[in-house]
Structures are given as structure tokens and as C-alpha cells.
Design an enzyme around this catalytic site. Structure first.
Site: not given
Length: 479
Positions: A241, A296, A299, A302, A304-305, A371, A378, A381
Site C-alpha cells: 500500500h 495499490r 486501484k 487518488d 493523496c498518493y 482525491d 478536504d 487531500h
């Protein structure tokens, strides 16, 4: 412009492939006509979003985050820092006073006043104090109970070198990262604290190359009724992850001074950097996904990654893995021009594509970052998109010149033990530097954000000031 190629579904349609197709259709609408001219960073809207949360409070949906109050404040404060904005003295003092209500009398910080101490809010509280705090009465820095903090950390330590995130709780590599960052920042490192931790971190690497949240320890029963940890039998728990991987890799990097000075007598713990690099590279989305990262395998991308995955490449580069290494000596004008030097070390991932994802898809029209569309913005993020943008813009590297400059000024105060570990860890933490002329900013220069420390997720300035205070050092500016 030709329609970008879709992700393959191998002619086997599933709920996952349908969701991927739907996401690509949405992201395609945000693909700029000119890839080199994305929307500008909406700095003012993002600042208004952050100020509203800080001054008026968070929306009612954040009630579920009552045990994450330090994180909400840290995400907000660090977002200001990355955007180059400082709080006024009154707001700083209010933040300091609030943070100190979270300190637990038995050490560490909880998620709110009177809540149980926990490694994750401890990290968020200490890092928030690094941003707004100061030395002296009421400044927060000298009100941190470092002795109780160390005792709290030791009370969480497990026989396999891991740590519980709080008393009667689980082991999680994210908590270990938080502990190691705080221990480095506050100068409370000891060999006893770190004993066995590198081997635990290494054991969390999965067959894919990334890291899981923990590993399963096994012990053998000895004739004298003692137990011995079986190092060769420590399978990782769960799949690889992005969040776990960043925390594990950053922990592994900051543990290198300890490994060099206090390496175990048996086989040295090992992390397969090349397998990790392969996994990380494959997490970056294709053109229709605007170059964002997923956390991952199989998936969705996003925002945040952008940090949790994108930030790993700087860490690996410090170990000589991947392109884009920084250098202390700039090429002379007679040597070659900038365009020719760009090809010397070809990066293994696209920094410009990640910037494009954040600017085109990560920004919410009303302010804040997210995201991906059509999700709302938010505070979580907002920060990790911004520091992801930072790592994609700046080439931050371990500078041997800066290390030598700091080492020459190191002073050993009387009464300290573990001096070599203290000194080496301090030098490693503050040797990170931004390469002169190494920034690559997509769009106009107004899109630039501040460089971020690749280990601590603080600005370089806040990291240095905080550590100089706790290590009782004074470092002059290098010429």
C-alpha cells in the site's frame, strides 16, 4: 488531440473495470488542450478554504474526526507553509495553546483533550508545534515533556522491534514512522529505542515490492523457557500500500545511521530497492488518468498518493536508485546547456504528469484540493496534493557539501550519551537540500510551492529551526 488509450480490461468486465472506465471518462474531461499549459494553482481559493477551516471551524461531517484533532490542525498549518503563508502571532499562540491541551501526562499526545496518547496524533502535534511554536515560556517547544515522551515510546515497544500505536492497540508501520520522526526531531534517540526496528521494517516488504502495515512474528521456545525471534519467518500482513510504503521507506532511510553504528551481529536487514522501484513506477497512471498515482495495484488514482507514492522516489534516489539525483556542483557554462544535462539522468517517473494531475484534477473549483473529481475538497487531500506538487517540482537530495558544512560546526554539549548516534542522525536529517536550478515547474512560476523535507513532511526551514533547538546547535548559513 487524439483520444488517449483506455486502460485494458483483458476482455473480462468486472465492477472494478467499470469503475476504472467511469473514472477515466471523468478525468478525460479535465485533460488540458495544451498539456504544457494546465490551469494555474488557485492559491487564493485554497488559502480561503484553509482560513475558513481554521477560523470558523470544520464542517459538521468532521465530527467523526474528533480523535484526529491534531491531524486537522497539522494538515491546515502545513498547507499554509507549503503555500508560503505564515500565521499572525495571535493565531500561532491560539494554535500552541490548543496543541498543549492534547499532551498526555504520561507522555505523548492524544487525539484531543483528555484522550489516550497515540503515536499518530503525537506526530501531528509535534510537527504542528514545529510550524507555529517557539522556544521559551508559552511557546510550546520547551513545554513538550521529552522524558515522558521517551518513556511512552519504550512502553509501546514489542519483542520483534515493532511498536504498538497506543497501549492495548495494534502494530502499524505508520505509527512506527510517526515515532521515529518525533524521536529524531526531539533528540530522544537511543540504541534501546531502535533495537530490532530495522529488521521489522524490512520484514514488511511484500512480494510486489511495496510494504504492508506489519509482519507476523514467530518465536521458538528454548529449553530455559525463553523465546527467540525467528528472523527468517516473518511474513508481511496484507498487500502493499502506498501509505504504508512511504512510512516504511522513510523509516528505513532514517534508521541507516543506527544500522551503520549499531548493526546487529547476524544477517543485516535487507530491503529490495529495485523491486520496490518497479512497483512504485507501475502505480503512476497513464495519459487518460493524467499521470496521477494509485495507492495499490488495480486501484483508482487518488491525489493523496501524489505524496505517499510520489515522495518515495526522492528517498530511493538518496540511495542511488532511479534517476534525478541532485548534485552539489553545477555544470559550468562551457560544458553543456541545460537541455543537454536533462538527459544525463532520466527520471523513472513523470514529475510533469503528476503536476498536471494535481493542477487539472486535484483542485476543487471552490478551493481546497481533493482525491479526484467530482469529490469534495478536504484538509487531508489539500495537504498531500500540495506536498505531492512540491516533490514533483523540486529536486531535493542528500547534499554532501551541506553535510560537511554542518559537521564542521557540530558541538557536543556535556552530559549527553549516544553522542555518535545523535550527531550522525542530526547530520543526515539536515543534509537534505534543494538543488539549485533543479526545479521543473509546469505552467507559470506562480504555480511554485515551497520545497518539503522528504522524510518529515515539513518545510526545510521549519525542520532546521526545530532540530537546532532540541539538539542545542547553531549552524551558520553556508556560503
Amino acid at each position: 488531440m487524439a483520444y488517449p488509450q483506455r486502460s485494458p480490461d483483458d476482455h473480462y468486465v468486472t465492477d472494478t473495470s467499470d469503475l476504472q472506465l467511469e473514472t477515466e471518462s471523468i478525468l478525460y474531461k479535465h485533460l488540458p488542450t495544451n498539456p504544457e499549459s494546465p490551469p494555474p494553482l488557485q492559491r487564493n481559493q485554497h488559502l480561503q478554504f484553509l482560513v475558513k477551516n481554521l477560523v470558523q471551524g470544520f464542517p459538521s461531517r468532521y465530527i467523526s474526526q474528533d480523535a484526529s484533532q491534531p491531524w486537522l490542525l497539522f494538515w491546515t498549518l502545513q498547507s499554509f507553509s507549503v503555500l508560503g503563508v505564515a500565521l499572525d502571532p495571535d493565531s500561532k499562540q491560539k494554535a500552541i495553546d490548543t496543541i498543549m491541551t492534547w499532551q498526555h501526562p504520561d507522555g505523548g499526545f492524544g487525539g484531543g483533550p483528555g484522550q489516550q496518547a497515540h503515536l499518530l496524533p503525537t506526530y501531528a502535534s509535534v510537527c504542528a508545534l514545529a510550524i507555529v511554536g517557539r522556544p521559551g515560556p508559552g511557546g510550546g517547544w520547551d513545554q513538550i515533556d521529552r522524558e515522558m515522551m521517551y518513556n511512552f515510546f519504550m512502553s509501546l515497544k514489542q519483542p520483534d522491534g515493532s511498536f504498538l500505536v497506543s497501549h492495548d492497540a495494534e502494530v502499524d508501520v505508520r505509527g512506527i514512522y510517526c515515532l521515529l520522526v518525533v524521536a529524531h526531531l526531539l533528540d530522544i534517540l537511543t540504541p534501546d529505542l531502535l533495537d530490532g526496528t530495522p529488521a521489522f521494517i524490512a520484514s514488511c516488504q511484500t512480494y510486489e515490492g511495496g510494504f504492508s502495515c506489519a509482519s507476523q512474528p514467530y518465536f521458538s521456545a528454548e529449553a530455559d523457557e525463553s523465546t527467540v525471534l525467528l528472523d527468517e519467518l516473518r511474513p508481511p500482513l496484507g498487500e502493499a500500500h502506498g501509505g504504508y510504503t512511504f512510512c516504511a521507506l522513510a523509516s528505513w532511510i532514517v534508521l541507516q545511521p543506527y544500522l551503520r553504528l549499531h548493526g546487529q551481529t547476524g544477517p543485516r536487514p535487507f530491503v529490495d530497492y529495485r523491486k520496490l522501484m518497479r512497483w512504485l513506477v507501475l502505480l503512476q497512471g497513464n495519459t487518460i488518468e493524467l499521470g496521477g498515482f494509485r495507492g495499490r495495484t488495480n486501484k483508482l488514482v487518488d491525489g493523496c498518493y501524489s505524496w505517499w507514492v510520489g515522495g518515495c522516489f526522492t528517498l530511493l534516489a538518496s540511495q542511488g536508485i532511479g534517476g534525478g539525483h541532485g548534485r552539489d556542483v553545477e555544470p559550468t557554462a562551457e560544458a553543456q546547456d541545460e537541455s543537454e544535462w536533462d538527459d544525463v539522468e532520466e527520471p523513472v517517473w513523470s514529475k510533469l504528469s503528476l503536476q498536471r494531475y494535481i493542477l487539472c484534477a486535484g483542485q476543487h473549483p471552490s478551493g481546497g484540493l481533493r482525491d479526484k473529481p467530482p469529490k469534495p475538497a478536504d484538509s487531508y487531500h489539500t495537504l498531500y496534493c500540495l506536498v505531492g506538487l512540491s516533490t514533483a517540482q523540486h529536486n531535493v537530495y542528500l547534499s554532501q557539501a551541506r553535510r560537511a558544512h554542518i559537521a564542521a560546526q557540530w558541538r557536543s554539549p556535556p552530559g549527553y550519551t549516544n553522542e555518535e548516534l545523535r550527531k550522525t542522525s542530526f547530520l543526515e536529517a539536515l543534509s537534505w537540500a534543494e538543488e539549485e536550478g533543479g526545479s521543473h515547474i509546469l505552467g507559470s512560476s506562480a504555480n511554485r510551492v515551497n520545497a518539503t523535507h522528504p522524510i518529515f513532511s515539513l518545510t526545510m526551514t521549519h525542520t532546521e529551526a526545530f532540530m537546532l533547538h532540541f539538539y542545542k546547535q547553531a549552524i551558520s548559513r553556508s556560503k
